[in-house]
Structures are given as C-alpha cells and as structure tokens.
Motif scaffolding. Structure first.
Motif, PDB file in Angstrom:
ATOM      1  N   LYS A  13       0.890  -1.118  -0.012  1.00 35.85           N
ATOM      2  CA  LYS A  13      -0.151   0.023  -0.119  1.00 35.85           C
ATOM      3  C   LYS A  13       1.096   1.029  -0.002  1.00 35.85           C
ATOM      4  N   ALA A  14       1.979   1.221   0.732  1.00 34.35           N
ATOM      5  CA  ALA A  14       2.659   2.515   0.866  1.00 34.35           C
ATOM      6  C   ALA A  14       3.500   2.672  -0.379  1.00 34.35           C
ATOM      7  N   GLY A  20       1.964   7.038  -6.684  1.00 32.48           N
ATOM      8  CA  GLY A  20       0.790   7.928  -7.090  1.00 32.48           C
ATOM      9  C   GLY A  20      -0.241   6.953  -8.031  1.00 32.48           C
ATOM     10  N   LEU A  21      -0.431   5.896  -7.748  1.00 37.92           N
ATOM     11  CA  LEU A  21      -1.132   4.859  -8.298  1.00 37.92           C
ATOM     12  C   LEU A  21      -2.427   4.431  -7.345  1.00 37.92           C
ATOM     13  N   THR A  22      -3.539   4.372  -8.271  1.00 37.53           N
ATOM     14  CA  THR A  22      -4.694   3.997  -7.646  1.00 37.53           C
ATOM     15  C   THR A  22      -4.714   2.454  -7.646  1.00 37.53           C
ATOM     16  N   ARG A  36      -8.025  -7.709  -6.434  1.00 38.62           N
ATOM     17  CA  ARG A  36      -6.986  -8.327  -6.016  1.00 38.62           C
ATOM     18  C   ARG A  36      -6.055  -7.720  -5.422  1.00 38.62           C
ATOM     19  N   VAL A  37      -5.811  -6.258  -5.849  1.00 43.65           N
ATOM     20  CA  VAL A  37      -4.757  -5.464  -5.126  1.00 43.65           C
ATOM     21  C   VAL A  37      -5.234  -5.200  -3.812  1.00 43.65           C
ATOM     22  N   LEU A  55       4.029  -7.352  -9.230  1.00 46.16           N
ATOM     23  CA  LEU A  55       3.633  -5.948  -8.435  1.00 46.16           C
ATOM     24  C   LEU A  55       5.084  -5.240  -8.455  1.00 46.16           C
ATOM     25  N   ALA A  56       6.150  -5.780  -8.432  1.00 44.42           N
ATOM     26  CA  ALA A  56       7.729  -5.055  -8.321  1.00 44.42           C
ATOM     27  C   ALA A  56       7.789  -4.439  -9.368  1.00 44.42           C
ATOM     28  N   ALA A  57       7.484  -5.232 -10.511  1.00 44.23           N
ATOM     29  CA  ALA A  57       8.006  -4.662 -11.936  1.00 44.23           C
ATOM     30  C   ALA A  57       7.010  -3.521 -12.004  1.00 44.23           C
ATOM     31  N   ALA A  58       5.725  -3.462 -11.837  1.00 44.65           N
ATOM     32  CA  ALA A  58       4.786  -2.394 -12.097  1.00 44.65           C
ATOM     33  C   ALA A  58       5.086  -1.385 -11.189  1.00 44.65           C
TER      34      ALA A  58
END
Length: 71
Positions: A13-14, A20-22, A36-37, A55-58
């Motif tokens: 979440k942090a 700055g992503l939703t 899922r997120v 997630l790490a890549a994104a």
C-alpha cells in the motif's frame, strides 16, 4: 521512504501510494484486478511469487522491498 510495520500488505500500500497509483492503476500495470490488489493490501490473501514479481515490476522496485526482515 521507510517501510512501515505490517509486512507485505502495508509495504504494498505504501509503495502504491508513493507511486501515485490507484488500486486499478496498479492492477492494470501488474496484470491484476483492482479487487485482487485491494485484497493483497488488506492482507486477506497471500501473494504468489509471480504476483510479487509482477507488482515489483509495476512499481519499478526490487522484489527485495517486500522481504520480511524477521524471516
């Protein structure tokens, strides 16, 4: 940015908020649904290694940021 306690969910979440992503934006970037997120951030489900990598890549971070220092 320091990693707060709370493990994977809090770290995710942090990082998402810092980027700055939703929920939907991160989901789209990682190939996951917004739901899922949300479940991952709430600690309701545990991620697979493939999800951690996506997630790490994104988020453009190393998978190491999700590592539990107590492990």
């Amino acid at each position: 940015m320091s990693k707060s306690s709370g493990g994977f969910a809090a770290t995710l979440k942090a990082l998402r908020e810092f980027a700055g992503l939703t929920l939907a934006g991160l989901g789209d970037a990682a190939g996951l649904s917004r739901q899922r997120v949300h479940q991952l951030e709430a600690g309701a489900v545990k991620p697979t290694w493939a999800v951690v990598q996506a997630l790490a890549a994104a988020l453009d971070v190393s998978t190491e940021v999700f590592r539990d220092p107590a492990a």
